[in-house]
Design an enzyme around this catalytic site. Structure first.
Site, short mmCIF file in Angstrom:
data_model
loop_
_atom_site.label_atom_id
_atom_site.label_comp_id
_atom_site.label_asym_id
_atom_site.label_seq_id
_atom_site.Cartn_x
_atom_site.Cartn_y
_atom_site.Cartn_z
N MET A 21 43.45 40.16 53.29
CA MET A 21 42.42 40.30 52.26
C MET A 21 41.18 39.50 52.66
O MET A 21 41.27 38.29 52.87
CB MET A 21 42.96 39.77 50.93
CG MET A 21 41.90 39.66 49.87
SD MET A 21 42.54 38.91 48.36
CE MET A 21 43.20 40.36 47.57
N ASP A 52 37.05 45.28 44.38
CA ASP A 52 37.99 45.14 43.27
C ASP A 52 37.62 46.10 42.14
O ASP A 52 36.51 46.04 41.61
CB ASP A 52 37.94 43.70 42.74
CG ASP A 52 38.88 43.50 41.57
OD1 ASP A 52 40.09 43.34 41.82
OD2 ASP A 52 38.42 43.51 40.40
N TYR A 57 37.68 49.74 33.94
CA TYR A 57 36.23 49.63 34.12
C TYR A 57 35.54 51.00 33.95
O TYR A 57 34.33 51.07 33.83
CB TYR A 57 35.87 49.03 35.49
CG TYR A 57 36.43 47.64 35.74
CD1 TYR A 57 36.93 46.88 34.69
CD2 TYR A 57 36.45 47.10 37.02
CE1 TYR A 57 37.45 45.61 34.92
CE2 TYR A 57 36.98 45.83 37.26
CZ TYR A 57 37.48 45.10 36.20
OH TYR A 57 37.99 43.85 36.43
N LYS A 86 43.60 48.42 39.26
CA LYS A 86 44.53 47.77 38.32
C LYS A 86 45.05 48.74 37.26
O LYS A 86 44.30 49.61 36.79
CB LYS A 86 43.83 46.62 37.60
CG LYS A 86 43.05 45.68 38.50
CD LYS A 86 42.53 44.46 37.74
CE LYS A 86 41.48 43.73 38.55
NZ LYS A 86 40.13 44.29 38.41
N HIS A 119 46.93 44.62 35.26
CA HIS A 119 45.66 44.00 34.85
C HIS A 119 45.87 42.80 33.93
O HIS A 119 45.20 41.78 34.07
CB HIS A 119 44.78 45.06 34.17
CG HIS A 119 43.33 44.74 34.15
ND1 HIS A 119 42.35 45.69 34.30
CD2 HIS A 119 42.66 43.58 33.98
CE1 HIS A 119 41.15 45.12 34.23
NE2 HIS A 119 41.32 43.84 34.02
N SER A 266 22.14 43.33 43.14
CA SER A 266 21.01 43.75 43.98
C SER A 266 21.37 43.46 45.44
O SER A 266 22.26 42.65 45.72
CB SER A 266 19.75 42.99 43.60
OG SER A 266 19.90 41.63 43.97
N1 LIG Z 1 41.08 40.46 35.88
C1 LIG Z 1 40.19 40.37 34.92
O1 LIG Z 1 40.51 40.36 33.73
C2 LIG Z 1 38.75 40.25 35.27
C3 LIG Z 1 37.83 39.78 34.32
C4 LIG Z 1 36.50 39.67 34.70
C5 LIG Z 1 36.09 40.02 35.98
N2 LIG Z 1 37.02 40.49 36.87
C6 LIG Z 1 36.62 40.91 38.23
O2 LIG Z 1 35.84 39.89 38.80
C7 LIG Z 1 34.60 40.44 39.25
C8 LIG Z 1 33.58 39.37 39.27
O3 LIG Z 1 32.98 39.24 37.97
P1 LIG Z 1 32.38 37.95 37.48
O4 LIG Z 1 31.65 38.07 36.24
O5 LIG Z 1 33.50 37.02 37.47
O6 LIG Z 1 31.33 37.69 38.69
P2 LIG Z 1 30.37 36.50 38.94
O7 LIG Z 1 29.77 36.79 40.26
O8 LIG Z 1 31.02 35.17 38.63
O9 LIG Z 1 29.27 36.69 37.80
C9 LIG Z 1 28.45 37.80 37.76
C10 LIG Z 1 27.14 37.34 37.15
O10 LIG Z 1 26.56 36.41 38.04
C11 LIG Z 1 25.25 36.80 38.37
N3 LIG Z 1 25.04 36.55 39.81
C12 LIG Z 1 25.63 37.14 40.87
N4 LIG Z 1 25.19 36.62 42.01
C13 LIG Z 1 24.29 35.67 41.67
C14 LIG Z 1 23.48 34.79 42.41
N5 LIG Z 1 23.51 34.77 43.74
N6 LIG Z 1 22.67 33.92 41.73
C15 LIG Z 1 22.62 33.93 40.41
N7 LIG Z 1 23.37 34.75 39.63
C16 LIG Z 1 24.19 35.61 40.27
C17 LIG Z 1 25.14 38.25 38.03
O11 LIG Z 1 23.84 38.46 37.58
P3 LIG Z 1 23.10 39.89 37.64
O12 LIG Z 1 23.86 40.78 36.73
O13 LIG Z 1 21.74 39.55 37.17
O14 LIG Z 1 23.14 40.31 39.09
C18 LIG Z 1 26.15 38.42 36.90
O15 LIG Z 1 25.54 38.10 35.66
C19 LIG Z 1 34.36 41.61 38.31
O16 LIG Z 1 33.43 42.53 38.79
C20 LIG Z 1 35.75 42.18 38.25
O17 LIG Z 1 36.02 42.91 39.42
C21 LIG Z 1 38.33 40.59 36.54
#
Ligand SMILES: NC(=O)c1ccc[n+]([C@@H]2O[C@H](COP(=O)([O-])OP(=O)(O)OC[C@H]3O[C@@H](n4cnc5c(N)ncnc54)[C@H](OP(=O)(O)O)[C@@H]3O)[C@@H](O)[C@H]2O)c1
Length: 314
Positions: A21, A52, A57, A86, A119, A266
Site C-alpha cells: 500500500m 480510497d 460516497y 468499502k 466501512h 486542486s
Molecule cells: N472511514 C471513514 O469513515 C472515513 C471518514 C472520513 C474520511 N474518510 C476517508 O479519508 C479521506 C480523507 O478525508 P479527510 O477529510 O480526512 O482529508 P483531509 O485531507 O484531512 O481534509 C480534507 C480537507 O483539508 C483541506 N486540505 C487538503 N489539503 C490541504 C492543504 N495542503 N492545505 C490546507 N488544507 C488542505 C481540504 O480543503 P479543500 O476542500 O479546500 O481542498 C479539505 O477541506 C476521505 O476522502 C475518505 O476517503 C474515511
C-alpha cells in the site's frame, strides 16, 4: 516494515494480503461529481497511486472513469495503483456482501480490488436504503447479523480471487481484537481517524505488533479551522523546516508508521500534499507531545456518517 525511506514513495507491504500500500493515499469523499473527477485526475497526475473509495460516497463511477482516463493518458498500469472501496452498513448480511462488492467493482470499472473494507462495524437494516430510519428519525440497526458473520463473507471474496486484502474501518481496538483473533484471513488494514489530536497510540501499537496497517483518515483534521493546520506546534515546526502545516502533518503520519488519506481538491494542493519529507527527530517528538485531544468524526460511535457536507455521505 516500510520499504522506502523517501516518505513520498513509501509503500507498506500487506502482511495479510498481497501487494504493497502506498503510504500516501488520496481519499474520494467528495460530494460534487465534477470535482470528484478533476480532483482524482489531479491526484493521479501529481503522483498519488493509492485511491480510497466507498459505495457510501456515491461517486465510484466518477472515480473509476477518472482513473481509467488517467491511466490510459499516462501509460500507467492498473497494477501500479492501489484501489480500496468499502461495504456500507446496509449490506452486512453475508448474502449481500458479494453482490455489493461486485456492484462496486462494476461502478469503478475494475476487475479486482486491492482492498475491501467493512466501512463501519454497525449493521443497518438490510435493503437498498443506505440510511434506514424509523418515523422518529432513529437509525434502524440490524440485530440479526454479527461482525464475524460479515467477516466470513469478506474472507470468501479473497478466496474468490477478486479482492487482494480485506479490512475494517471506524473500529475501536476492543472491537478489532475479537475479529482479529477469530479471523481465518486476518484484517490487513484498519482505517480510522488519526492525527496529533487523536493519535490512537494503543491501536497503532496493536497493529504494529500484529502486522496490520493503520490507515489514518483526517490527517489534516479534515482541514477545519481553527484546528490542526493552525496549531502553534505544527505551524512553528512548519516554519522551522520550511514546509507547510499540511506537509508537516502528513510527514508526521507517515513517519510514525501509518498510511494516510488526504483529499486535496486542486492540482496545487495535490502536489503540495505529496511533496513531504522526513521531519527532524526533535520536531517529530514535539508533535508527539501535543496534549490537545479531539475526535472529529462520531461515525465510530453510531455508524452514522459523521463528517460530511449535509446531503451527502461519509
Ligand atoms: N472511514 C471513514 O469513515 C472515513 C471518514 C472520513 C474520511 N474518510 C476517508 O479519508 C479521506 C480523507 O478525508 P479527510 O477529510 O480526512 O482529508 P483531509 O485531507 O484531512 O481534509 C480534507 C480537507 O483539508 C483541506 N486540505 C487538503 N489539503 C490541504 C492543504 N495542503 N492545505 C490546507 N488544507 C488542505 C481540504 O480543503 P479543500 O476542500 O479546500 O481542498 C479539505 O477541506 C476521505 O476522502 C475518505 O476517503 C474515511
Amino acid at each position: 516494515m516500510i520499504v522506502s525511506s523517501d516518505l513520498r514513495t513509501t509503500r507498506i507491504p500487506l502482511k495479510y494480503g498481497s501487494g504493497q500500500m502506498p503510504a500516501l493515499g488520496f481519499g474520494t469523499l467528495i460530494p460534487d461529481p465534477a470535482v470528484t473527477v478533476t480532483a482524482t485526475r489531479d491526484a493521479l497526475e501529481a503522483g498519488f497511486r493509492h485511491f480510497d473509495c466507498a459505495e457510501r460516497y456515491g461517486n465510484e463511477r466518477e472515480v473509476g472513469g477518472a482513473l481509467e482516463a488517467g491511466l490510459a493518458a499516462r501509460g500507467i498500469a492498473r497494477e501500479d495503483i492501489f484501489v480500496t472501496t468499502k461495504l456500507w452498513n446496509n449490506n452486512h448480511r453475508p448474502e449481500r456482501v458479494e453482490p455489493a462488492f461486485e456492484a462496486s467493482l462494476d461502478r469503478l470499472g475494475l476487475k479486482y480490488l486491492d482492498l475491501y473494507l467493512i466501512h463501519t462495524p454497525f449493521a443497518f437494516q438490510p435493503g437498498d436504503d443506505q440510511d434506514p430510519r424509523d418515523q422518529n428519525g432513529n437509525i434502524l440497526y440490524d440485530r440479526d447479523v454479527t461482525l464475524p458473520d460479515t467477516w466470513k463473507a469478506m474472507e470468501s471474496l479473497v478466496d474468490h480471487g477478486k479482492c487482494r486484502a480485506i479490512g475494517l474501518s471506524d473500529i475501536s481496538l476492543n472491537e478489532l481484537k475479537p475479529v482479529y483473533e477469530s479471523a481465518r484471513i486476518k484484517p490487513a488494514v484498519v482505517q480510522v481517524e488519526a492525527h496529533p489530536y487523536l493519535p490512537e497510540t494503543e491501536l497503532l501499537d496493536f497493529c504494529k505488533e500484529k502486522g496490520v496497517v493503520l490507515l489514518a483518515f483526517a490527517p489534516l483534521g479534515h482541514g477545519m479551522r481553527p484546528g490542526l493546520l493552525e496549531d502553534p506546534v505544527i505551524t512553528a515546526v512548519a516554519k522551522r523546516v520550511g514546509k507547510t502545516p499540511a506537509q508537516v502533518l502528513l510527514a508526521w503520519a507517515v513517519q510514525r508508521g501509518t498510511a494516510l488519506l488526504t483529499t486535496p481538491k486542486s492540482a496545487d494542493r495535490a502536489r503540495e500534499n505529496l511533496n513531504i519529507s522526513e521531519l527532524p527527530q526533535d520536531a517529530f517528538d514535539e508533535i508527539n507531545r501535543i496534549q490537545t485531544r479531539q475526535r472529529l468524526n462520531q461515525v465510530v460511535k453510531t455508524g452514522v456518517p459523521g463528517f460530511i457536507p449535509r446531503g451527502s455521505s461519509s
